[in-house]
Design a protein around this motif. Structure first.
Motif, PDB file in Angstrom:
ATOM      1  N   ILE A   8       0.642  -1.128  -0.134  1.00 10.23           N
ATOM      2  CA  ILE A   8      -0.044  -0.366   0.248  1.00 10.23           C
ATOM      3  C   ILE A   8       1.110   0.779   0.014  1.00 10.23           C
ATOM      4  O   ILE A   8       2.022   0.946   0.137  1.00 10.23           O
ATOM      5  N   TYR A  10       1.593   5.379   2.044  1.00 13.40           N
ATOM      6  CA  TYR A  10       0.843   6.261   2.702  1.00 13.40           C
ATOM      7  C   TYR A  10       0.513   7.029   2.360  1.00 13.40           C
ATOM      8  O   TYR A  10       1.883   7.829   2.554  1.00 13.40           O
ATOM      9  N   SER A  56      -6.846   7.904   3.145  1.00 11.81           N
ATOM     10  CA  SER A  56      -6.320   7.959   1.400  1.00 11.81           C
ATOM     11  C   SER A  56      -4.771   7.535   1.384  1.00 11.81           C
ATOM     12  O   SER A  56      -4.640   6.874   0.021  1.00 11.81           O
ATOM     13  N   ILE A  57      -5.180   6.397   1.680  1.00  8.15           N
ATOM     14  CA  ILE A  57      -4.604   4.289   1.650  1.00  8.15           C
ATOM     15  C   ILE A  57      -4.693   4.520   0.218  1.00  8.15           C
ATOM     16  O   ILE A  57      -5.491   4.364   0.375  1.00  8.15           O
ATOM     17  N   ARG A  58      -4.381   3.763  -0.784  1.00  9.39           N
ATOM     18  CA  ARG A  58      -3.813   2.958  -1.895  1.00  9.39           C
ATOM     19  C   ARG A  58      -2.798   1.839  -1.974  1.00  9.39           C
ATOM     20  O   ARG A  58      -2.260   2.182  -0.877  1.00  9.39           O
ATOM     21  N   PRO A  59      -3.221   0.813  -3.391  1.00  8.03           N
ATOM     22  CA  PRO A  59      -3.100   0.048  -3.329  1.00  8.03           C
ATOM     23  C   PRO A  59      -1.240   0.445  -4.407  1.00  8.03           C
ATOM     24  O   PRO A  59      -1.903   1.916  -4.838  1.00  8.03           O
ATOM     25  N   THR A  97      -1.287  14.693  -1.882  1.00  8.98           N
ATOM     26  CA  THR A  97      -2.974  13.987  -2.670  1.00  8.98           C
ATOM     27  C   THR A  97      -1.805  12.326  -2.459  1.00  8.98           C
ATOM     28  O   THR A  97      -2.736  11.501  -2.384  1.00  8.98           O
ATOM     29  N   ASP A  99      -1.230  10.499  -4.703  1.00 14.27           N
ATOM     30  CA  ASP A  99      -0.915  10.098  -5.718  1.00 14.27           C
ATOM     31  C   ASP A  99       0.237  10.306  -6.749  1.00 14.27           C
ATOM     32  O   ASP A  99       1.498  11.215  -6.704  1.00 14.27           O
ATOM     33  N   GLU A 137       7.193   3.389  -3.434  1.00 11.36           N
ATOM     34  CA  GLU A 137       6.612   2.468  -3.900  1.00 11.36           C
ATOM     35  C   GLU A 137       6.907   2.120  -4.415  1.00 11.36           C
ATOM     36  O   GLU A 137       6.892   0.585  -5.761  1.00 11.36           O
TER      37      GLU A 137
END
Length: 153
Positions: A8, A10, A56-59, A97, A99, A137
């Motif tokens: 993930i 963060y 706002s945690i995303r894969p 963000t 992103d 990431e």
């Protein structure tokens, strides 16, 4: 939402891996928590499972998204008309963000500026932070090649 072993991101902390889901009692309240090992700091973070949907945690992105980001990184246009204070605010908002495209744009733009002239201390620090977040990431993306990651250097 997420499972043990999922990678993930963060925002403002970088990428990590969900190591466990545990029930903990904090301030007299029992809750399920994701235990996430953050690769950038090698620190464990606990986030309540109930708060994950509103965070706002995303894969971590996949290889196809990475290829699109690489194209933008190499060929995208940089905004040059802003003062350093305006640029700092815009770039900080992009980093917040979480992103990856926004973060890659910050790295790209600051690296381009650094080649033309010296960055001020705030922008040097921002470039370093954005670069570390981006690479935390990239290190967790499956199927990434060394050459693909070198494009960001």
């Amino acid at each position: 939402m997420f499972q043990i072993g999922d990678s993930i991101v963060y925002p403002m902390h970088g990428a990590g891996v969900i190591e466990a889901i545990e029930e903990k009692e904090i301030s007299g309240k029992k809750q399920q928590y994701y235990i996430i090992n953050m690769s950038m700091t090698n620190m464990d973070v606990m986030i309540p499972v109930s708060k994950m949907a509103s965070s706002s945690i995303r894969p971590v992105i996949d290889i196809l998204t990475l290829k699109r980001i690489l194209h933008i990184f190499q060929h995208g246009e940089s905004e040059r008309s802003l003062s350093w204070k305006q640029r700092y605010k815009v770039n900080m908002d992009k980093i917040k963000t979480g992103d990856i495209q926004e973060g890659a744009e910050v790295v790209r733009d600051l690296m381009r500026m650094k080649k033309e002239k010296a960055l001020n201390a705030s922008e040097k620090e921002m470039l370093d932070k954005a670069y570390k977040l981006l690479f935390s990431e990239l290190g967790l993306i499956k199927e990434i090649t060394e050459n693909q990651s070198k494009c960001f250097r």
